[in-house]
Design a protein around this motif. Structure first.
Motif, PDB file in Angstrom:
ATOM      1  N   GLN A   1       0.831  -1.193   0.000  1.00  0.00           N
ATOM      2  CA  GLN A   1       0.000   0.000   0.000  1.00  0.00           C
ATOM      3  C   GLN A   1       0.872   1.252   0.000  1.00  0.00           C
ATOM      4  OE1 GLN A   1      -3.520   0.069  -0.088  1.00  0.00           O
ATOM      5  NE2 GLN A   1      -3.090   2.228  -0.576  1.00  0.00           N
ATOM      6  N   TYR A   2       0.607   2.148  -0.950  1.00  0.00           N
ATOM      7  CA  TYR A   2       1.299   3.427  -1.066  1.00  0.00           C
ATOM      8  C   TYR A   2       0.308   4.568  -0.830  1.00  0.00           C
ATOM      9  CZ  TYR A   2       5.399   1.177  -3.223  1.00  0.00           C
ATOM     10  OH  TYR A   2       6.510   0.413  -3.460  1.00  0.00           O
ATOM     11  N   PRO A   3       0.796   5.785  -0.598  1.00  0.00           N
ATOM     12  CA  PRO A   3      -0.113   6.932  -0.512  1.00  0.00           C
ATOM     13  C   PRO A   3      -0.628   7.331  -1.890  1.00  0.00           C
ATOM     14  CG  PRO A   3       2.153   7.651  -0.251  1.00  0.00           C
ATOM     15  CD  PRO A   3       2.185   6.148  -0.266  1.00  0.00           C
ATOM     16  N   ASP A   4      -1.312   8.464  -1.946  1.00  0.00           N
ATOM     17  CA  ASP A   4      -1.879   8.949  -3.191  1.00  0.00           C
ATOM     18  C   ASP A   4      -0.778   9.200  -4.225  1.00  0.00           C
ATOM     19  OD1 ASP A   4      -2.837  11.666  -4.802  1.00  0.00           O
ATOM     20  OD2 ASP A   4      -4.432  10.192  -4.481  1.00  0.00           O
ATOM     21  N   GLN A   5      -1.141   9.099  -5.496  1.00  0.00           N
ATOM     22  CA  GLN A   5      -0.174   9.231  -6.582  1.00  0.00           C
ATOM     23  C   GLN A   5       0.548  10.570  -6.563  1.00  0.00           C
ATOM     24  OE1 GLN A   5      -1.784   8.285 -10.429  1.00  0.00           O
ATOM     25  NE2 GLN A   5      -0.092   9.198 -11.539  1.00  0.00           N
TER      26      GLN A   5
ATOM     27  N   ALA B   1       8.294   8.223 -10.058  1.00  0.00           N
ATOM     28  CA  ALA B   1       8.874   7.037 -10.686  1.00  0.00           C
ATOM     29  C   ALA B   1       9.976   6.424  -9.827  1.00  0.00           C
ATOM     30  CB  ALA B   1       9.426   7.399 -12.063  1.00  0.00           C
ATOM     31  N   GLU B   2      10.557   7.203  -8.908  1.00  0.00           N
ATOM     32  CA  GLU B   2      11.595   6.659  -8.038  1.00  0.00           C
ATOM     33  C   GLU B   2      11.043   5.572  -7.116  1.00  0.00           C
ATOM     34  OE1 GLU B   2      13.314   9.905  -5.958  1.00  0.00           O
ATOM     35  OE2 GLU B   2      14.242  10.808  -7.751  1.00  0.00           O
ATOM     36  N   ASP B   3       9.781   5.688  -6.720  1.00  0.00           N
ATOM     37  CA  ASP B   3       9.184   4.651  -5.874  1.00  0.00           C
ATOM     38  C   ASP B   3       9.048   3.344  -6.638  1.00  0.00           C
ATOM     39  OD1 ASP B   3       8.334   6.170  -3.299  1.00  0.00           O
ATOM     40  OD2 ASP B   3       7.652   7.450  -4.929  1.00  0.00           O
ATOM     41  N   LEU B   4       8.665   3.445  -7.897  1.00  0.00           N
ATOM     42  CA  LEU B   4       8.595   2.240  -8.716  1.00  0.00           C
ATOM     43  C   LEU B   4       9.980   1.644  -8.919  1.00  0.00           C
ATOM     44  CD1 LEU B   4       7.143   0.252 -10.586  1.00  0.00           C
ATOM     45  CD2 LEU B   4       7.376   1.939 -12.424  1.00  0.00           C
ATOM     46  N   ASP B   5      10.964   2.496  -9.191  1.00  0.00           N
ATOM     47  CA  ASP B   5      12.328   2.002  -9.375  1.00  0.00           C
ATOM     48  C   ASP B   5      12.841   1.312  -8.117  1.00  0.00           C
ATOM     49  OD1 ASP B   5      12.275   3.074 -11.902  1.00  0.00           O
ATOM     50  OD2 ASP B   5      13.289   4.929 -11.344  1.00  0.00           O
ATOM     51  N   ALA B   6      12.489   1.859  -6.947  1.00  0.00           N
ATOM     52  CA  ALA B   6      12.939   1.246  -5.693  1.00  0.00           C
ATOM     53  C   ALA B   6      12.361  -0.147  -5.525  1.00  0.00           C
ATOM     54  CB  ALA B   6      12.541   2.130  -4.510  1.00  0.00           C
TER      55      ALA B   6
ATOM     56  N   ASN C   1      -1.154  -1.038  -9.918  1.00  0.00           N
ATOM     57  CA  ASN C   1      -1.316   0.261 -10.566  1.00  0.00           C
ATOM     58  C   ASN C   1      -0.133   1.200 -10.350  1.00  0.00           C
ATOM     59  OD1 ASN C   1      -1.734   1.008  -7.894  1.00  0.00           O
ATOM     60  ND2 ASN C   1      -3.943   1.277  -8.136  1.00  0.00           N
ATOM     61  N   LEU C   2       0.779   0.881  -9.450  1.00  0.00           N
ATOM     62  CA  LEU C   2       2.017   1.662  -9.354  1.00  0.00           C
ATOM     63  C   LEU C   2       2.805   1.539 -10.645  1.00  0.00           C
ATOM     64  CD1 LEU C   2       3.847   3.331  -7.334  1.00  0.00           C
ATOM     65  CD2 LEU C   2       5.072   1.185  -6.965  1.00  0.00           C
ATOM     66  N   PHE C   3       2.830   0.349 -11.212  1.00  0.00           N
ATOM     67  CA  PHE C   3       3.518   0.131 -12.483  1.00  0.00           C
ATOM     68  C   PHE C   3       2.767   0.834 -13.612  1.00  0.00           C
ATOM     69  CE2 PHE C   3       5.221  -3.127  -9.836  1.00  0.00           C
ATOM     70  CZ  PHE C   3       6.473  -3.437 -10.333  1.00  0.00           C
ATOM     71  N   TYR C   4       1.445   0.762 -13.574  1.00  0.00           N
ATOM     72  CA  TYR C   4       0.642   1.389 -14.620  1.00  0.00           C
ATOM     73  C   TYR C   4       0.822   2.897 -14.636  1.00  0.00           C
ATOM     74  CZ  TYR C   4      -3.454   2.420 -17.480  1.00  0.00           C
ATOM     75  OH  TYR C   4      -4.295   2.863 -18.471  1.00  0.00           O
ATOM     76  N   ALA C   5       1.018   3.476 -13.457  1.00  0.00           N
ATOM     77  CA  ALA C   5       1.114   4.927 -13.357  1.00  0.00           C
ATOM     78  C   ALA C   5       2.492   5.454 -13.719  1.00  0.00           C
ATOM     79  CB  ALA C   5       0.753   5.382 -11.940  1.00  0.00           C
ATOM     80  N   PHE C   6       3.559   4.710 -13.412  1.00  0.00           N
ATOM     81  CA  PHE C   6       4.901   5.282 -13.521  1.00  0.00           C
ATOM     82  C   PHE C   6       5.830   4.554 -14.481  1.00  0.00           C
ATOM     83  CE2 PHE C   6       3.566   6.674  -9.212  1.00  0.00           C
ATOM     84  CZ  PHE C   6       3.638   8.036  -9.422  1.00  0.00           C
ATOM     85  N   SER C   7       5.417   3.438 -15.020  1.00  0.00           N
ATOM     86  CA  SER C   7       6.289   2.765 -15.975  1.00  0.00           C
ATOM     87  C   SER C   7       6.132   3.419 -17.333  1.00  0.00           C
ATOM     88  CB  SER C   7       5.961   1.269 -16.072  1.00  0.00           C
ATOM     89  OG  SER C   7       4.626   1.084 -16.497  1.00  0.00           O
TER      90      SER C   7
END
Length: 384
Positions: free
Chosen positions: A143-147, A152-157, A178-184
């Protein structure tokens, strides 16, 4: 009135081609620099005022449950085909370590606990949807906070963590959500390149001249660069949906090449009638440029009609795509006549394929293949 204005505009651009081309180069450079400095990333905010889903999301956010943000899923399975999380302590220990490492990452609010559910019993883990019925697959929901508070650093991490743990743990690790969908970054560019190559081949066959085939492509690339860069700047101000750059590129290339063909074909007809390149370019823009302006305006108005749906992300997407189409229209009546003026009389000379078309060689061959008398010739319209 419009024809006279287009005549002056086209003739002026053809008389001073390098000034116009330089102006477009500067515009494209400034647009790209602005996109790098002030641009944002596309983001999908699939919400609409008044929908039940929107009201539910607002209730969850006001309740402060922490479930209103972005999520990711880490799916793991033991590398040994005969091992399950029910009966193998090593696999369960590796799962616990994975959960701990994920929880330590920045901005992670929490994770599900399949390892703890397994300690309470396999049936508990299965009923909670954390482990598959055969015990081979476990899911760690992150679970992450709001977008707006992520990047993109969070996805990379998260991806780097998976790459680091794969050699250390006896688990196969896959990720999604959806983290990948939003920042990839989507694997774009290949389809546009294929489209450009196909268009170049068709234009070369149609005109029989490499120069004539290259001009519509060059104009479309210029216009697309400015339009998409402007769209990126817009993304820094508001949420531009991820479909907008893809749709803008597709529509932009299509209308850009199409509009250029109108003007280029008419320009070559006027050259064949004996006009000098500058006068031919001006007349071509005055005659063929008028339907280009009206057609482009119709496309822009039609796309902006998405605003009627009162769905914010569709409205912004329509505005973004309209910017690309409008840029192509402007390029068709300014940049293209500058290209025509710079090319000079060479556009009036057909290449080998063009001469074959003119002499009837290809027409006669086609008549034998398709059983028709002869392919029609293009009509030549004399200047008025």
């Amino acid at each position: 009135m419009l024809s006279k204005a287009l005549l002056r505009l086209g003739a002026s651009a053809a008389r001073h081609p390098w000034r116009v081309i330089a102006a477009w180069l500067i515009a494209a450079t400034l647009a790209v620099l602005a996109a790098v400095a002030f641009g944002g990333r596309t983001a999908d905010s699939m919400t609409a005022p008044g929908l039940d889903s929107r009201r539910a999301a607002e209730l969850i956010e006001r309740a402060g449950t922490g479930q209103e943000g972005m999520t990711a899923q880490v799916v793991v399975t033991p590398l040994d085909d005969g091992t399950t999380f029910f009966d193998d302590d090593g696999a369960r220990t590796a799962l616990t370590r994975l959960q701990t490492e994920v929880k330590r990452m920045p901005h992670v609010l929490g994770t599900s606990d399949p390892a703890g559910a397994l300690d309470a019993g396999g049936d508990t883990a299965v009923r909670g949807g954390l482990v598959s019925a055969d015990g081979r697959i476990a899911v760690v929901r992150v679970q992450y906070p709001d977008q707006s508070r992520l990047s993109a650093e969070d996805l990379d991490a998260l991806v780097d963590l998976g790459d680091r743990l794969r050699p250390e743990l006896p688990l196969r690790i896959e990720m999604g959500g959806n983290l990948f969908y939003a920042f990839s970054d989507p694997d774009g560019g290949a389809s546009e390149l294929i489209g450009l190559l196909a268009a170049a081949a068709i234009l070369f066959l149609a005109f029989g001249s490499l120069v004539a085939a290259a001009l519509p492509i060059g104009m479309a690339v210029f216009g697309l660069t400015v339009g998409v860069a402007t769209m990126t700047v817009l993304a820094g101000v508001t949420d531009v949906p991820t479909f907008a750059p893809v749709l803008g590129s597709m529509v932009g290339l299509g209308v850009g090449i199409d509009y250029a063909l109108f003007v280029l074909a008419r320009h070559r007809e006027y050259l064949a009638c004996g006009l000098d390149p500058q006068a031919a370019a001006g007349r071509a823009v005055a005659t063929a440029g008028r339907p280009v302006v009206f057609a482009g305006g119709t496309v822009v108005v039609s796309i902006l009609g998405l605003a009627v749906a009162n769905v914010p992300f569709m409205t912004v997407g329509g505005v973004a795509v309209s910017i690309v189409v409008l840029t192509m229209v402007i390029a068709s009546v300014t940049l293209l006549p500058a290209f025509l003026g710079a090319a000079g009389p060479r556009l009036g000379r057909a290449g080998r394929i063009g001469r074959a078309l003119r002499d009837g060689t290809i027409r006669r061959a086609a008549s034998g293949i398709f059983g028709v008398a002869e392919l029609p010739r293009f009509a030549t319209i004399p200047p008025k």
